[in-house]
Structures are given as structure tokens and as C-alpha cells.
Design a protein around this motif. Structure first.
Motif, mmCIF file in Angstrom:
data_model
loop_
_atom_site.group_PDB
_atom_site.id
_atom_site.type_symbol
_atom_site.label_atom_id
_atom_site.label_comp_id
_atom_site.label_asym_id
_atom_site.label_seq_id
_atom_site.Cartn_x
_atom_site.Cartn_y
_atom_site.Cartn_z
ATOM 1 N N LEU A 166 1.145 -1.265 -0.007
ATOM 2 C CA LEU A 166 -0.137 0.024 0.399
ATOM 3 C C LEU A 166 0.845 0.928 0.438
ATOM 4 N N ALA A 167 1.504 1.306 1.075
ATOM 5 C CA ALA A 167 2.722 2.249 0.483
ATOM 6 C C ALA A 167 3.713 2.360 -0.413
ATOM 7 N N ARG A 168 4.011 1.822 -0.879
ATOM 8 C CA ARG A 168 4.941 1.800 -2.273
ATOM 9 C C ARG A 168 3.525 1.704 -2.987
ATOM 10 N N LEU A 169 2.517 1.555 -3.170
ATOM 11 C CA LEU A 169 1.082 1.949 -4.555
ATOM 12 C C LEU A 169 0.669 3.666 -4.617
ATOM 13 N N GLN A 170 0.791 3.794 -3.110
ATOM 14 C CA GLN A 170 0.509 5.125 -2.711
ATOM 15 C C GLN A 170 2.567 6.110 -3.133
ATOM 16 N N PHE A 171 2.871 6.480 -2.905
ATOM 17 C CA PHE A 171 4.274 6.679 -3.653
ATOM 18 C C PHE A 171 3.974 6.612 -5.320
ATOM 19 N N ALA A 172 4.623 5.480 -5.545
ATOM 20 C CA ALA A 172 4.321 5.323 -6.858
ATOM 21 C C ALA A 172 2.740 6.273 -7.574
ATOM 22 N N ALA A 173 2.076 6.254 -7.075
ATOM 23 C CA ALA A 173 1.147 6.810 -8.022
ATOM 24 C C ALA A 173 1.197 8.236 -7.864
ATOM 25 N N THR A 174 1.152 8.725 -6.733
ATOM 26 C CA THR A 174 0.851 10.479 -6.740
ATOM 27 C C THR A 174 2.751 11.170 -7.174
ATOM 28 N N THR A 175 3.543 9.918 -7.171
ATOM 29 C CA THR A 175 4.825 10.308 -7.643
ATOM 30 C C THR A 175 5.606 10.466 -9.347
ATOM 31 N N GLY A 176 4.229 9.603 -10.001
ATOM 32 C CA GLY A 176 4.345 9.553 -11.093
ATOM 33 C C GLY A 176 3.088 10.184 -11.374
ATOM 34 N N ILE A 177 2.071 11.028 -10.697
ATOM 35 C CA ILE A 177 1.470 11.557 -11.264
ATOM 36 C C ILE A 177 1.170 13.435 -11.531
ATOM 37 N N HIS A 178 2.951 12.980 -10.108
ATOM 38 C CA HIS A 178 3.084 14.498 -9.845
ATOM 39 C C HIS A 178 4.388 14.684 -11.032
ATOM 40 N N TRP A 179 4.871 13.404 -11.796
ATOM 41 C CA TRP A 179 5.631 14.404 -12.860
ATOM 42 C C TRP A 179 4.739 14.452 -14.042
ATOM 43 N N LEU A 180 3.955 14.387 -14.218
ATOM 44 C CA LEU A 180 3.233 14.383 -16.062
ATOM 45 C C LEU A 180 3.482 16.297 -15.219
ATOM 46 N N PHE A 181 3.122 16.985 -13.865
ATOM 47 C CA PHE A 181 2.406 17.726 -14.539
ATOM 48 C C PHE A 181 4.607 18.386 -14.248
ATOM 49 N N VAL A 182 5.672 17.892 -13.730
ATOM 50 C CA VAL A 182 6.916 18.061 -13.346
ATOM 51 C C VAL A 182 7.052 18.167 -15.567
ATOM 52 N N ILE A 183 7.401 17.463 -16.084
ATOM 53 C CA ILE A 183 7.657 17.450 -16.847
ATOM 54 C C ILE A 183 7.003 18.462 -18.366
ATOM 55 N N LEU A 184 6.147 18.820 -18.271
ATOM 56 C CA LEU A 184 5.554 19.586 -19.008
ATOM 57 C C LEU A 184 5.593 21.598 -18.655
ATOM 58 N N THR A 185 6.514 21.581 -16.811
ATOM 59 C CA THR A 185 6.504 22.582 -16.582
ATOM 60 C C THR A 185 8.187 23.010 -17.002
ATOM 61 N N MET A 186 8.936 21.882 -16.905
ATOM 62 C CA MET A 186 9.856 21.913 -17.493
ATOM 63 C C MET A 186 10.788 22.186 -19.076
ATOM 64 N N LEU B 49 1.990 11.473 -26.213
ATOM 65 C CA LEU B 49 2.927 9.761 -26.072
ATOM 66 C C LEU B 49 4.522 10.217 -25.523
ATOM 67 N N PRO B 50 4.860 11.412 -25.603
ATOM 68 C CA PRO B 50 6.054 11.960 -25.300
ATOM 69 C C PRO B 50 5.805 11.842 -23.095
ATOM 70 N N PHE B 51 4.286 12.068 -22.459
ATOM 71 C CA PHE B 51 4.128 11.320 -21.143
ATOM 72 C C PHE B 51 3.772 10.484 -20.897
ATOM 73 N N LEU B 52 4.200 9.693 -21.985
ATOM 74 C CA LEU B 52 4.046 7.751 -21.217
ATOM 75 C C LEU B 52 5.088 7.644 -21.700
ATOM 76 N N ALA B 53 5.744 8.468 -23.020
ATOM 77 C CA ALA B 53 7.226 8.023 -22.589
ATOM 78 C C ALA B 53 7.820 8.268 -21.023
ATOM 79 N N SER B 54 7.920 9.516 -20.946
ATOM 80 C CA SER B 54 8.668 9.575 -19.796
ATOM 81 C C SER B 54 8.297 8.568 -18.076
ATOM 82 N N VAL B 55 7.308 8.676 -18.195
ATOM 83 C CA VAL B 55 6.040 7.156 -17.403
ATOM 84 C C VAL B 55 7.479 5.492 -16.820
ATOM 85 N N GLY B 56 7.034 5.237 -18.594
ATOM 86 C CA GLY B 56 7.693 4.385 -18.641
ATOM 87 C C GLY B 56 9.193 4.186 -18.688
ATOM 88 N N GLY B 57 9.961 5.520 -18.470
ATOM 89 C CA GLY B 57 11.740 5.387 -18.072
ATOM 90 C C GLY B 57 11.156 6.509 -16.449
#
Length: 425
Positions: free
Chosen positions: A6-26, A332-340
Motif C-alpha cells: 500500500l505504501a509503495r502504491l501510494q508513493f508510486a501513484a502520487t510521484t507518477g502523477i506529479h511527474w506529469l506536471f513537472v515534465i510539462l513545466t520543464m 506520447l512523450p508523457f507516456l514515454a516519460s512514465v515508462g522511463g
């Protein structure tokens, strides 16, 4: 699910979603900075007005993404103490400094510069105003650097020694120049520029295909977006390949999984060094994520390169199916970044700090019920914020420059009235 899951799922989901914001911002802020600079120092009034509208339009989309994304970022720091207190106990002396610097830069310096830029339209001299958006871009990448330093230590711990079960920093220079952080930072930066370029090109193609009145504005944006994404997507593949020698040296198990050979030998070595245990990460997950990232990256690189040639005689704009294809490529670049991200994080499992601290040992003493509730709440909030963010972005992107509110103020009296003053649309 266990408390660890559960802890891993929580952190994975929140960091993964947050990353989608970060990559577009950068990815978007350097393009906005370039557009603002061109507008500020254009002498011809008509061209200056068009370039100003272009800057304000893309700047507003950037501000929306940044404003909502900053809310998701606030949660990230708290999770280290709430769910992963073992990480703080073991590596807080090393890990804490980069995180603190990232927080100061992202939530104070970057936000301050951005606020001054937003409210500086028509009020600040053009040199000062232009400098502010470049400072926003600079602090965004400096913030990313500190995050990668912290993450690089977790991937390949350097510059420390362990005393009484606690890691202490002994070489700050080694921490700052960690190869696991620097090469990954280059890959992330190029991936972000690819994302921003495809985002700008896709929205521009959408408006050109629909015959928008601001055709010249979007053609200029399309050229910028395609050049940035074509160049960045080529080099992101090159820099991605440069990470393999680093992995072979620092994380041989992950390298073995990706190469599909040597896994048994590496498992035997880890068992001999650390005792019995499941030292192999999720092989299928890591490989599929790597394959998806590679396939998408090569596709984006090829399509954007071909699209550059199709700009000649406006073929890309006049052939509507091609224009809409560019629009369809935005995700597509968002999906690729999540894969990375999955490859980097899941590939080092079961280690939290590679070779030193496992995920199980880092988990806080929190009940399974509490983790289940917090996981459900956090994921629901993050999904809602993502939905709000993209609803706003799509709405303002479809409306075009006519709905832009950024900079829609009249210049104040006194001082120089900069050439970036508002133009009625």
C-alpha cells in the motif's frame, strides 16, 4: 495488500502523477522564455504585437500547469516522513540537504520569480520582465538537479559512510557529481523539452487545421515546437543509451534485467553478499516499460523530423490529417516519460537506497488500515487535480489567444512603458 504494498502504491501513484506536471513545466517554460525574449526585442510594432500574443497564450497554459502541479508537489515531501521514516533515519544526513534545497528553490525562488513575471506585464521594464521568465526557467532546472541528486544517491549511494546504522555525508562533491544523477538529469531535461515541443506543435497544428484567425501566430509556434522537439527527441535517445554503462557499473541487476542475461549470476552475487532474499525486480514490468519508452521515443523523433520537412510550402498545415496526427501525438512523450520513471524506480527494487536499505526496512510503523485510507485519499485527490489541470488546459488551448487572461492589465503610470504592454485582441 500488505502495508508495504500500500505504501509503495501510494508513493508510486502520487510521484507518477506529479511527474506529469513537472515534465510539462520543464518543457514549456524555456519555450515561453524564448517567445517572450523575441517579443520584447522586436522593433516592428505589428510583429511585436503578434509575438506578445503568442507569449501570453503559451504562458497562460504554462501557468495553469504550474499552479495545479505545485499543489501535488506539496504532498511529496510529507510522504518521506509519514510512510518512509526509515529512509530519514538511515540517509537523512545525506538525503535531507538536496531535498531542502529543492524545496527552497521550487516553492520559494521559482514561485516568486513566476509571480513577479505574471503581475509584471505592463508594469516592469522589458529587460527586467524578460529576465524574470528566464530566472523561472533556470530555477526549474536547478530544482530538477537537486531532485536528481537526491534520487541519484538512492540509485547509487556515494560520498558517505555508515556509522551505527546511519549514513553520514563525507564527500559533498561526490554527491553533487554522482554519475547516476548527472546522466539521468540530461535525459530528463531532453525528455521535458521533447514534451514541451510536441505540446506546442500539436496545439498549433490543431488551430492551423481548423483555419483559426491567428494562423500566423500558430505557424510561428509550430516551427518553434517542431525544431525543439525534433532536436531534443534525437538527443534524448542518445543520452538514454549513455545510461547503460552507468547502470552496468552501479546497478548490475537492473542492467542484467534490461539486457535479458546475467540475472541468475547477479542474483547469486547479491545472495552471497546480503543473504537470502528476492533481489530481482519485476522483470516483465521493467522490460515492458523500457520497450514502450524506446518505441515511443523513436516514433516521436521520426515523426517530428519528417514534420520539419513538411513545413516547406505549408504541407503540414494544408494536409489536415497530418496536422491532426501531430495533435494526437501530444500524449506520447508523457507516456514515454512514465515508462522511463518506472524503469528507473522499479528497476532498483527491492532497494530503497541501493545496496544499503531495503523498502521493507524503510517503512514507517503505520497500520495497514491507515495506509489504505491515505492511499485512497491521496490517489483520488491527485487524479482530481490532474483532471482539473487538463480540463483547463484543453479549454484555454481550444479557445486560442482570444481567451488569454495573462497580462490582461493596463500599464500603470510612471516610468517607462515597455513594449510588452497589452494589445487588444
Amino acid at each position: 495488500m500488505s502495508a508495504v504494498d500500500l505504501a509503495r502504491l501510494q508513493f508510486a501513484a502520487t510521484t507518477g502523477i506529479h511527474w506529469l506536471f513537472v515534465i510539462l513545466t520543464m518543457g514549456l517554460v524555456p519555450l515561453v522564455a524564448v517567445l517572450h525574449t523575441r517579443a520584447a526585442y522586436t522593433r516592428d510594432p505589428a510583429k511585436r504585437a503578434a509575438r506578445e500574443r503568442m507569449t501570453r497564450f503559451w504562458g497562460q497554459l504554462y501557468v495553469i500547469n504550474y499552479a495545479v502541479g505545485i499543489v501535488t508537489g506539496l504532498v511529496m515531501e510529507f510522504q518521506f516522513g509519514l510512510s518512509w521514516s526509515g529512509l530519514g533515519k538511515f540517509a537523512g544526513n545525506v538525503f535531507g540537504a538536496p531535498l531542502a534545497l529543492e524545496t527552497l528553490i521550487a516553492f520559494f525562488a521559482e514561485s516568486t520569480f513566476l509571480g513577479m513575471w505574471i503581475f509584471g506585464w505592463g508594469r516592469l521594464r522589458r529587460g527586467v520582465h524578460t529576465t524574470l521568465i528566464w530566472l523561472v526557467a533556470l530555477t526549474a532546472y536547478v530544482s530538477a538537479y537537486w531532485i536528481m541528486v537526491a534520487n541519484g544517491f538512492m540509485q547509487h549511494p556515494v560520498g558517505y559512510e555508515v556509522r551505527d546504522g546511519t549514513a553520514y555525508l563525507t564527500d559533498f562533491g561526490a554527491l553533487l557529481t554522482n554519475s547516476s544523477a548527472l546522466v539521468a538529469l540530461g535525459h530528463v531535461a531532453l525528455g521535458a523539452l521533447t514534451t514541451g515541443g510536441v505540446f506546442v506543435a500539436g496545439i498549433s497544428c490543431y488551430h492551423c487545421a481548423r483555419g483559426a484567425r491567428e494562423t500566423e501566430l500558430f505557424r510561428g509556434s509550430l516551427r518553434l515546437g517542431l525544431w525543439v522537439s525534433a532536436v531534443a527527441s534525437f538527443f534524448v535517445v542518445v543520452v538514454g543509451e549513455l545510461q547503460m554503462p552507468v547502470l552496468e557499473r552501479t546497478q548490475p541487476m537492473k542492467a542484467a534485467v534490461l539486457e535479458g542475461s546475467g540475472v541468475a549470476e547477479e542474483r547469486a552475487r547479491l545472495v552471497a553478499e546480503h543473504g537470502p532474499g528476492d533481489w530481482v525486480p519485476w522483470q516483465d514490468t521493467v522490460r515492458i516499460s523500457m520497450d514502450a519508452m524506446t518505441l515511443i521515443g523513436n516514433t516521436v523523433s521520426t515523426v517530428t523530423l519528417l514534420a520539419l520537412f513538411l513545413l516547406w510550402k505549408d504541407r503540414l498545415v494544408r494536409w489536415r490529417p497530418l496536422a491532426y496526427l501531430m495533435t494526437a501525438m501530444v500524449p506520447l512523450p508523457f507516456l514515454a516519460s512514465v515508462g522511463g520513471w518506472v524503469v528507473r524506480e522499479a528497476g532498483r527494487q527491492p532497494w530503497l537506497v541501493y545496496g544499503e536499505l531495503t523498502v521493507d526496512d524503510a517503512l514507517s510503523h503505520v497500520s495497514r488500515a491507515s495506509l489504505a485510507v491515505s492511499c485512497a485519499v491521496f490517489v483520488a485527490v491527485f487524479v482530481a487535480l490532474t483532471a482539473v489541470n487538463w480540463t483547463l488546459i484543453v479549454r484555454f488551448a481550444r479557445r486560442g489567444p482570444g481567451a488569454t487572461q495573462l497580462g490582461a492589465t493596463e500599464p500603470l503610470g510612471g516610468g517607462e512603458v515597455p513594449p510588452m504592454s497589452v494589445v487588444a485582441l
